[in-house]
Enzyme design. Sequence first.
Site, PDB file in Angstrom:
ATOM      1  N   CYS A  16     -10.195  -5.161  -0.151  1.00 44.45           N
ATOM      2  CA  CYS A  16     -11.310  -4.216  -0.211  1.00 44.45           C
ATOM      3  C   CYS A  16     -12.080  -4.390  -1.523  1.00 44.45           C
ATOM      4  O   CYS A  16     -11.616  -5.046  -2.465  1.00 44.45           O
ATOM      5  CB  CYS A  16     -10.808  -2.772  -0.056  1.00 44.45           C
ATOM      6  SG  CYS A  16     -10.088  -2.074  -1.550  1.00 44.45           S
TER       7      CYS A  16
ATOM      8  N   ASN B 278       0.847  -1.198   0.000  1.00 42.76           N
ATOM      9  CA  ASN B 278       0.000   0.000   0.000  1.00 42.76           C
ATOM     10  C   ASN B 278       0.885   1.251   0.000  1.00 42.76           C
ATOM     11  O   ASN B 278       1.954   1.284   0.628  1.00 42.76           O
ATOM     12  CB  ASN B 278      -1.005   0.002   1.158  1.00 42.76           C
ATOM     13  CG  ASN B 278      -0.400  -0.139   2.535  1.00 42.76           C
ATOM     14  OD1 ASN B 278       0.662  -0.726   2.702  1.00 42.76           O
ATOM     15  ND2 ASN B 278      -1.071   0.403   3.531  1.00 42.76           N
ATOM     16  N   ILE B 279       0.426   2.249  -0.740  1.00 41.61           N
ATOM     17  CA  ILE B 279       1.172   3.499  -0.889  1.00 41.61           C
ATOM     18  C   ILE B 279       0.210   4.640  -0.569  1.00 41.61           C
ATOM     19  O   ILE B 279      -0.710   4.917  -1.346  1.00 41.61           O
ATOM     20  CB  ILE B 279       1.732   3.643  -2.321  1.00 41.61           C
ATOM     21  CG1 ILE B 279       2.596   2.434  -2.695  1.00 41.61           C
ATOM     22  CG2 ILE B 279       2.533   4.949  -2.439  1.00 41.61           C
ATOM     23  CD1 ILE B 279       2.989   2.368  -4.166  1.00 41.61           C
ATOM     24  N   GLU B 280       0.401   5.238   0.612  1.00 38.37           N
ATOM     25  CA  GLU B 280      -0.529   6.270   1.066  1.00 38.37           C
ATOM     26  C   GLU B 280      -0.100   7.652   0.577  1.00 38.37           C
ATOM     27  O   GLU B 280       1.003   7.838   0.057  1.00 38.37           O
ATOM     28  CB  GLU B 280      -0.642   6.217   2.598  1.00 38.37           C
ATOM     29  CG  GLU B 280      -1.202   4.871   3.043  1.00 38.37           C
ATOM     30  CD  GLU B 280      -1.499   4.775   4.527  1.00 38.37           C
ATOM     31  OE1 GLU B 280      -1.016   5.616   5.304  1.00 38.37           O
ATOM     32  OE2 GLU B 280      -2.226   3.832   4.891  1.00 38.37           O
TER      33      GLU B 280
ATOM     34  N   CYS C   6      -3.990   0.650  -2.702  1.00 40.28           N
ATOM     35  CA  CYS C   6      -3.833  -0.584  -1.919  1.00 40.28           C
ATOM     36  C   CYS C   6      -2.727  -1.473  -2.501  1.00 40.28           C
ATOM     37  O   CYS C   6      -2.378  -1.379  -3.690  1.00 40.28           O
ATOM     38  CB  CYS C   6      -5.127  -1.385  -1.937  1.00 40.28           C
ATOM     39  SG  CYS C   6      -6.503  -0.617  -1.086  1.00 40.28           S
TER      40      CYS C   6
ATOM     41  N   GLU D 183      -2.842  -4.646  -3.220  1.00 43.74           N
ATOM     42  CA  GLU D 183      -3.293  -5.552  -4.277  1.00 43.74           C
ATOM     43  C   GLU D 183      -3.272  -4.866  -5.633  1.00 43.74           C
ATOM     44  O   GLU D 183      -2.841  -5.424  -6.641  1.00 43.74           O
ATOM     45  CB  GLU D 183      -4.721  -6.031  -3.998  1.00 43.74           C
ATOM     46  CG  GLU D 183      -4.897  -6.804  -2.712  1.00 43.74           C
ATOM     47  CD  GLU D 183      -5.264  -5.899  -1.529  1.00 43.74           C
ATOM     48  OE1 GLU D 183      -4.667  -4.799  -1.397  1.00 43.74           O
ATOM     49  OE2 GLU D 183      -6.121  -6.294  -0.735  1.00 43.74           O
TER      50      GLU D 183
ATOM     51  N   CYS E 122     -10.321  -3.314  -4.795  1.00 42.28           N
ATOM     52  CA  CYS E 122      -9.297  -4.265  -5.271  1.00 42.28           C
ATOM     53  C   CYS E 122      -9.949  -5.513  -5.859  1.00 42.28           C
ATOM     54  O   CYS E 122      -9.471  -6.056  -6.864  1.00 42.28           O
ATOM     55  CB  CYS E 122      -8.345  -4.634  -4.135  1.00 42.28           C
ATOM     56  SG  CYS E 122      -7.287  -3.245  -3.688  1.00 42.28           S
TER      57      CYS E 122
HETATM   58  N1  THU Z   1      -5.367  -1.417   2.243  1.00 40.89           N
HETATM   59  C1  THU Z   1      -4.785  -2.226   1.321  1.00 40.89           C
HETATM   60  O1  THU Z   1      -3.616  -2.047   0.959  1.00 40.89           O
HETATM   61  N2  THU Z   1      -5.522  -3.245   0.804  1.00 40.89           N
HETATM   62  C2  THU Z   1      -6.829  -3.489   1.114  1.00 40.89           C
HETATM   63  O2  THU Z   1      -7.455  -4.358   0.499  1.00 40.89           O
HETATM   64  C3  THU Z   1      -7.483  -2.727   2.192  1.00 40.89           C
HETATM   65  C4  THU Z   1      -6.728  -1.567   2.720  1.00 40.89           C
HETATM   66  C5  THU Z   1      -4.590  -0.304   2.796  1.00 40.89           C
HETATM   67  C6  THU Z   1      -5.059   1.072   2.377  1.00 40.89           C
HETATM   68  C7  THU Z   1      -4.537   1.935   3.498  1.00 40.89           C
HETATM   69  O3  THU Z   1      -3.205   2.319   3.189  1.00 40.89           O
HETATM   70  C8  THU Z   1      -4.505   1.021   4.721  1.00 40.89           C
HETATM   71  O4  THU Z   1      -4.667  -0.301   4.213  1.00 40.89           O
HETATM   72  C9  THU Z   1      -5.599   1.302   5.736  1.00 40.89           C
HETATM   73  O5  THU Z   1      -6.845   1.336   5.120  1.00 40.89           O
END
Ligand code: THU
Length: 130
Positions: free
Chosen positions: A90, A42-44, A53, A55, A93
């Site tokens: 999620c 995940n890259i915020e 996300c 995935e 994804c």
């Molecule tokens: N996140 C994912 O990388 N994959 C998912 O399927 C659900 C959520 C990440 C997004 C965010 O950076 C962190 O989890 C919290 O929501």
Amino acid sequence: MTNNDFFQMAVRAAEKSYSPYSHFRVGAALLTEDGQVFTGCNIENSSYSLTVCAERTAVFKAVSSGFCDFKAIAIAGSADGDFSRPCYPCGACLQVLSEFCGDDFLIVLSDGAHTLSDFLPKRFSEENIK
Ligand code: THU
């Protein structure tokens, strides 16, 4: 490769997570039909909704490298380094995965293997826009 080996690839991918806002690290390992693995994390972003996300990072890496046929994805997520609780993919994804993967596509989590149709039994697809 065992499901556990595959899951551990996702755990290692989570080490690369850029998650200074949620502090929730997610890693994914995406297995192509011909045996290659593309990882993602995940890259915020400070503009939160631009976060991607793990995935989708893995899918976009694979597709942009010329790979569109997939067998399975492993997903690991944790806020504290304990990856034993399942991190479910999620809806966004799942929708992106469903563009490339059928009902039997495997989703390997800490609690074992699931299929795409377990999570997304009905999905929006190209059929809907004909
Ligand atoms: N996140 C994912 O990388 N994959 C998912 O399927 C659900 C959520 C990440 C997004 C965010 O950076 C962190 O989890 C919290 O929501």
